[in-house]
Design an enzyme around this catalytic site. Structure first.
Site, PDB file in Angstrom:
ATOM      1  N   GLY A 139       0.808  -1.214   0.000  1.00  0.00           N
ATOM      2  CA  GLY A 139       0.000   0.000   0.000  1.00  0.00           C
ATOM      3  C   GLY A 139       0.834   1.253   0.000  1.00  0.00           C
ATOM      4  O   GLY A 139       0.537   2.211   0.717  1.00  0.00           O
ATOM      5  N   THR A 181       0.310   5.809  -1.773  1.00  0.00           N
ATOM      6  CA  THR A 181      -0.222   7.025  -1.159  1.00  0.00           C
ATOM      7  C   THR A 181      -0.021   6.967   0.357  1.00  0.00           C
ATOM      8  O   THR A 181       0.303   5.923   0.922  1.00  0.00           O
ATOM      9  CB  THR A 181      -1.737   7.201  -1.429  1.00  0.00           C
ATOM     10  OG1 THR A 181      -2.443   6.081  -0.868  1.00  0.00           O
ATOM     11  CG2 THR A 181      -2.035   7.295  -2.912  1.00  0.00           C
ATOM     12  N   GLY A 182      -0.279   8.098   0.996  1.00  0.00           N
ATOM     13  CA  GLY A 182      -0.416   8.160   2.454  1.00  0.00           C
ATOM     14  C   GLY A 182       0.751   7.623   3.241  1.00  0.00           C
ATOM     15  O   GLY A 182       1.925   7.872   2.942  1.00  0.00           O
ATOM     16  N   GLY A 215       1.951   4.602   3.612  1.00  0.00           N
ATOM     17  CA  GLY A 215       2.852   3.696   2.918  1.00  0.00           C
ATOM     18  C   GLY A 215       3.841   4.427   2.039  1.00  0.00           C
ATOM     19  O   GLY A 215       5.026   4.072   1.978  1.00  0.00           O
ATOM     20  N   SER A 244      -3.922  -0.252  14.546  1.00  0.00           N
ATOM     21  CA  SER A 244      -4.656   1.008  14.681  1.00  0.00           C
ATOM     22  C   SER A 244      -5.178   1.147  16.094  1.00  0.00           C
ATOM     23  O   SER A 244      -5.399   0.144  16.793  1.00  0.00           O
ATOM     24  CB  SER A 244      -5.839   1.006  13.690  1.00  0.00           C
ATOM     25  OG  SER A 244      -6.766   2.024  13.978  1.00  0.00           O
ATOM     26  N   TYR A 282     -13.734  -3.462  11.181  1.00  0.00           N
ATOM     27  CA  TYR A 282     -12.413  -2.834  11.170  1.00  0.00           C
ATOM     28  C   TYR A 282     -11.675  -3.145  12.467  1.00  0.00           C
ATOM     29  O   TYR A 282     -10.489  -3.517  12.452  1.00  0.00           O
ATOM     30  CB  TYR A 282     -12.540  -1.325  10.989  1.00  0.00           C
ATOM     31  CG  TYR A 282     -11.206  -0.611  10.925  1.00  0.00           C
ATOM     32  CD1 TYR A 282     -10.374  -0.756   9.822  1.00  0.00           C
ATOM     33  CD2 TYR A 282     -10.782   0.215  11.970  1.00  0.00           C
ATOM     34  CE1 TYR A 282      -9.152  -0.102   9.756  1.00  0.00           C
ATOM     35  CE2 TYR A 282      -9.562   0.873  11.906  1.00  0.00           C
ATOM     36  CZ  TYR A 282      -8.749   0.716  10.795  1.00  0.00           C
ATOM     37  OH  TYR A 282      -7.530   1.358  10.742  1.00  0.00           O
TER      38      TYR A 282
END
Length: 299
Positions: A22, A25-26, A28, A146, A172
């Protein structure tokens, strides 16, 4: 080492190979960028190869791109075969990619999307690549969890795929709790081999594309209060980078932001929930994950 750990603390990475899922973007992307700038050979393992190439072009360093869809076991096996052929040794496997709060969907193999992508996909990828890390001094498997592993989180063995009813928040939470349980069980197995360790990290609340599927009741306050309760992707990537490169890191540790409620701040050693340390559940989850993915580990 100062608690205000930042990218200047990343040791030289020349000669090391890092796989980051991943990474277009972001979090990663920032993880990959900082590793490459410190000298690592970095592979962006991404679902969209064109976006991956665009991301690679923005990074100064030795960067490659590998097609990987964590929502497909066929794609994971193909990617692992490619990576094994190209890299006889891997120093870092960073399980970063994830989906958060999507509407109810399933993977190509029929798994609930969040559990299938965030946990089972990375479980399978790690198992298929692990022998490339085992004899490499200082090698690490870093899995990104998370703060959501504490929110409505449990491993629902009676309905892992949320077929009876679906809660995007609960699903999640289950996937992120699974990330931690996988890390802790993997570390116990790796401890018998010596070289490789498993570590977990979380980014706090980072203002990235991952928030795009959040329920409006959650997303709107984040938007209004973003300057106070979120941090940018560069800061959000630091706990992962410390877990991946810090010389003081030990297997089975968990890194996150140092600020109030671990929402933001410089990376430090943090604690996960009591539930995440339930060994019986960790071992049961491992067995079920092997059965669902068809992947067994060389440890």
């Amino acid at each position: 080492m100062s608690e205000k750990w930042d990218e200047r603390n990343i040791p030289d990475q020349h000669g090391r190979v890092a796989i980051v899922t991943g990474a277009n973007t972001g979090l990663g992307f920032e993880t990959a960028r900082m590793l490459a700038e410190r000298g690592a050979r970095v592979v962006l393992a991404v679902r969209d190869v064109e976006k991956g190439k665009q991301a690679a072009a923005r990074i100064h360093g030795d960067v490659g791109v590998q097609a990987l869809d964590l929502a497909s076991l066929d794609s994971i096996r193909a990617a692992a075969a490619d990576l094994r052929a190209l890299h006889p040794r891997i120093d870092l496997l960073i399980n970063n990619a994830g989906v958060m709060y999507p509407p109810k969907r399933t993977t190509a193999d029929g798994f609930e999307l969040q559990f299938g992508t965030n946990h089972l996909g990375h479980f399978a990828l790690t198992g298929l690549l692990l022998d490339r890390l085992l004899d490499v001094p200082g090698s690490r498997v870093v899995t990104v969890s998370s703060v959501g592993h504490r929110i409505r989180a449990a491993i629902h063995f009676d309905d892992l795929q949320w077929e009876r009813s679906y809660s995007r928040v609960g699903a999640y939470g289950q996937s992120k709790l699974a990330n931690l349980m996988f890390t802790y069980e993997l570390q116990r197995r790796l401890a018998r081999h010596g070289a490789t360790v498993a570590v977990a990290a979380h980014p706090g609340v980072s203002n990235t594309e991952l928030l795009r599927n959040s329920p409006a009741a959650f997303r709107l306050p984040i938007t209004w209060l973003a300057p106070l309760i979120t941090q940018n992707a560069t800061m959000g990537a630091l706990p992962t980078l410390r877990a991946a490169t810090g010389p003081d890191v030990r297997g089975g540790q968990y890194y996150g932001p140092s600020g109030f409620q671990e929402v933001r701040g410089h990376p430090t050693l943090v604690r996960s929930s009591r539930d995440s340390h339930d060994r019986a559940v960790q071992q049961r989850l491992w067995t079920v994950s092997e059965e669902l993915t068809g992947v067994t580990f060389p440890v």
